[in-house]
Design a protein around this motif. Structure first.
Motif, PDB file in Angstrom:
ATOM      1  N   UNK A  13       0.841  -1.194   0.000  1.00  0.00           N
ATOM      2  CA  UNK A  13       0.000   0.000   0.000  1.00  0.00           C
ATOM      3  C   UNK A  13       0.872   1.238   0.000  1.00  0.00           C
ATOM      4  N   UNK A  14       0.527   2.208  -0.844  1.00  0.00           N
ATOM      5  CA  UNK A  14       1.258   3.473  -0.886  1.00  0.00           C
ATOM      6  C   UNK A  14       0.893   4.313   0.330  1.00  0.00           C
ATOM      7  N   UNK A  15       1.845   4.649   1.148  1.00  0.00           N
ATOM      8  CA  UNK A  15       1.612   5.432   2.354  1.00  0.00           C
ATOM      9  C   UNK A  15       1.717   6.920   2.036  1.00  0.00           C
ATOM     10  N   UNK A  16       0.824   7.700   2.649  1.00  0.00           N
ATOM     11  CA  UNK A  16       0.874   9.150   2.490  1.00  0.00           C
ATOM     12  C   UNK A  16       1.938   9.717   3.420  1.00  0.00           C
ATOM     13  N   UNK A  17       2.413  10.926   3.130  1.00  0.00           N
ATOM     14  CA  UNK A  17       3.446  11.516   3.966  1.00  0.00           C
ATOM     15  C   UNK A  17       2.877  11.900   5.327  1.00  0.00           C
ATOM     16  N   UNK A  18       3.759  12.123   6.288  1.00  0.00           N
ATOM     17  CA  UNK A  18       3.345  12.370   7.677  1.00  0.00           C
ATOM     18  C   UNK A  18       2.497  13.636   7.804  1.00  0.00           C
ATOM     19  N   UNK A  19       2.857  14.692   7.054  1.00  0.00           N
ATOM     20  CA  UNK A  19       2.083  15.937   7.131  1.00  0.00           C
ATOM     21  C   UNK A  19       0.653  15.723   6.636  1.00  0.00           C
ATOM     22  N   UNK A  20       0.521  14.963   5.547  1.00  0.00           N
ATOM     23  CA  UNK A  20      -0.813  14.694   5.014  1.00  0.00           C
ATOM     24  C   UNK A  20      -1.637  13.883   6.016  1.00  0.00           C
ATOM     25  N   UNK A  21      -1.019  12.914   6.649  1.00  0.00           N
ATOM     26  CA  UNK A  21      -1.728  12.103   7.648  1.00  0.00           C
ATOM     27  C   UNK A  21      -2.171  12.953   8.834  1.00  0.00           C
ATOM     28  N   UNK A  27      -8.609  16.906  10.561  1.00  0.00           N
ATOM     29  CA  UNK A  27      -9.929  17.083   9.955  1.00  0.00           C
ATOM     30  C   UNK A  27     -10.967  16.160  10.605  1.00  0.00           C
ATOM     31  N   UNK A  28     -10.592  14.898  10.824  1.00  0.00           N
ATOM     32  CA  UNK A  28     -11.514  13.963  11.475  1.00  0.00           C
ATOM     33  C   UNK A  28     -11.845  14.419  12.893  1.00  0.00           C
ATOM     34  N   UNK A  29     -10.848  14.895  13.616  1.00  0.00           N
ATOM     35  CA  UNK A  29     -11.067  15.388  14.972  1.00  0.00           C
ATOM     36  C   UNK A  29     -12.013  16.591  14.969  1.00  0.00           C
ATOM     37  N   UNK A  30     -11.821  17.505  14.021  1.00  0.00           N
ATOM     38  CA  UNK A  30     -12.695  18.682  13.916  1.00  0.00           C
ATOM     39  C   UNK A  30     -14.132  18.271  13.635  1.00  0.00           C
ATOM     40  N   UNK A  31     -14.301  17.335  12.729  1.00  0.00           N
ATOM     41  CA  UNK A  31     -15.643  16.878  12.383  1.00  0.00           C
ATOM     42  C   UNK A  31     -16.340  16.224  13.578  1.00  0.00           C
ATOM     43  N   UNK A  32     -15.631  15.330  14.281  1.00  0.00           N
ATOM     44  CA  UNK A  32     -16.236  14.607  15.395  1.00  0.00           C
ATOM     45  C   UNK A  32     -16.640  15.547  16.531  1.00  0.00           C
ATOM     46  N   UNK A 221      -6.109  21.767   4.528  1.00  0.00           N
ATOM     47  CA  UNK A 221      -5.462  22.926   5.137  1.00  0.00           C
ATOM     48  C   UNK A 221      -6.465  24.045   5.413  1.00  0.00           C
ATOM     49  N   UNK A 222      -7.610  24.025   4.716  1.00  0.00           N
ATOM     50  CA  UNK A 222      -8.660  25.011   4.987  1.00  0.00           C
ATOM     51  C   UNK A 222      -9.350  24.816   6.321  1.00  0.00           C
ATOM     52  N   UNK A 223      -9.075  23.693   7.007  1.00  0.00           N
ATOM     53  CA  UNK A 223      -9.649  23.466   8.328  1.00  0.00           C
ATOM     54  C   UNK A 223      -9.212  24.558   9.302  1.00  0.00           C
ATOM     55  N   UNK A 224      -8.016  25.105   9.084  1.00  0.00           N
ATOM     56  CA  UNK A 224      -7.531  26.182   9.970  1.00  0.00           C
ATOM     57  C   UNK A 224      -8.450  27.398   9.895  1.00  0.00           C
TER      58      UNK A 224
END
Length: 384
Positions: A13-21, A27-32, A221-224
């Motif tokens: 599986x292609x892993x995303x970079x740490x910043x993207x993760x 984003x998930x935390x903001x939504x919850x 990044x628009x979550x900010x």
């Protein structure tokens, strides 16, 4: 197939970079937490679950929610109707009318607070969940599909290269059947074409994946900016809640002053078997802890007949403080004297208070220098 093999641990599986993760986790935390805050704020503004379900259905049907009276306004209506039945001229009827008017004002203030909080706080949170978050979720699903396509192309290219290497192995020239050599050369050329095709597909899917990752990154990044907007809305919510409670406090303070002036009349009512309770219980309890003063029998008060014993004892200008039993008290609220027998008070000042035989338990004698008069217990904080 790629998704299933990844779940079974049979594919890479292609892993995303740490910043993207970290952006995804934020984003998930903001939504919850936005969902939880939204739901609990709705419960705060409307504790009745049936009413909340009704408002939800009206909103989904795109219809206007019918106007609903608040609990305070309904209580005010009941108190006013009760006062009309008991007699608006009686002490109980007058008090019901006064309290009912205050409850009506409290209900109107609550209605304004609910309306303000709904517009300034609930609506922006709901718009984020139903607008921006849906867009982010959609782009994340597309990115997931692009990533699966990319990994599938990588797996296909890997298999093609392995087959090409196997086919390109040096054939056995001592083989008695030259036909095998011809077949081996044809297979090698075939797998070479397959490798070129897989590499071309890999380049295309890699380009699409990178493009989609950039789009998703910008949205995350628009979550900010979303946090900044929610912070502003939170300030407005606190401001409206502060104004609401300040109004309620002011209304209840005015009502307490009015009831404090009426308490002397209620005690003199022949039909009353016990004095009205104090507006706030802690000061009343504190008054009961004053050192005991020898009491004398109290002559029952009859309407129209003066109680000479009580009048002579409770005249502030003629009484003297007991040798023991005086206490210091801090004034909680401003109080305006209703007549010459009462002592006007200013908030936060210190006075000396004591009780006298035959006095209404809701009142004490207060002294400030050469000034003396009756003061309501509910306006005092008795100090040890």
């Amino acid at each position: 197939l790629q998704f299933t093999e990844e779940k079974l641990g049979q594919a890479e599986k292609t892993e995303l970079d740490a910043h993207f993760e970290s952006l995804l986790a934020r984003a998930d935390c903001t939504k919850n937490w936005t969902e939880k805050i939204l739901r609990q704020t709705e419960v705060l503004l409307q504790p009745n679950p049936s009413a909340r379900v009704e408002e939800f259905l009206y909103e989904k049907l795109d219809r206007k929610v019918p106007s609903r009276v608040t609990n305070g306004e309904l209580l005010a209506q009941y108190m006013t109707e009760a006062a009309n039945d008991f007699g608006p001229g009686t002490p109980y009827g007058k008090t019901l009318i006064k309290v009912g008017e205050t409850e009506r004002r409290l209900g109107a203030a609550e209605r304004d607070f609910i309306h303000s909080a709904s517009i300034n706080f609930l609506t922006p949170l709901r718009n984020f969940l139903e607008g921006d978050w849906r867009t982010i979720s959609k782009e994340r699903r597309i990115l997931q599909n692009r990533r699966l396509d990319l990994d599938a192309c990588k797996a296909r290219l890997k298999k093609a290269k392995a087959a090409e290497a196997k086919a390109a192995a040096v054939p056995d020239f001592q083989e008695t059947r030259p036909r095998n050599y011809v077949l081996s050369a044809s297979a090698s050329a075939l797998w070479s074409d397959e490798v070129e095709k897989a590499e071309h597909e890999l380049r295309l899917t890699q380009t699409e994946f990178d493009r989609q990752a950039e789009v998703t990154r910008l949205l995350l990044e628009g979550i900010s900016s979303t946090h900044v907007n929610h912070l502003r809305c939170l300030h407005e919510f606190v401001e409206s809640q502060t104004n609401y409670y300040a109004q309620c406090y002011q209304y209840m303070l005015e009502l307490q002053k009015q009831l404090g002036r009426f308490s002397g009349t209620f005690v003199g009512n022949a039909e009353s078997t016990s004095p009205l309770p104090a507006a706030t219980s802690p000061p009343a309890v504190a008054a009961a802890t004053l050192p005991a003063v020898p009491t004398i029998p109290v002559v029952p008060t009859i309407v129209g007949v003066p109680n000479t014993v009580a009048e002579s004892v409770l005249n502030p200008n003629e009484v003297k403080p007991p040798a023991s039993g005086t206490r210091k008290a801090r004034v909680l609220y401003d109080y305006e004297a209703a007549d010459s027998t009462e002592l006007a008070l200013l908030a936060d000042e210190m006075i000396t208070v004591y009780s006298l035989p035959g006095m209404d338990p809701d009142w004490l004698i207060g002294e400030r220098g050469n000034q003396k008069g009756k003061v309501p217990v509910t306006y005092l904080e008795l100090l040890s």
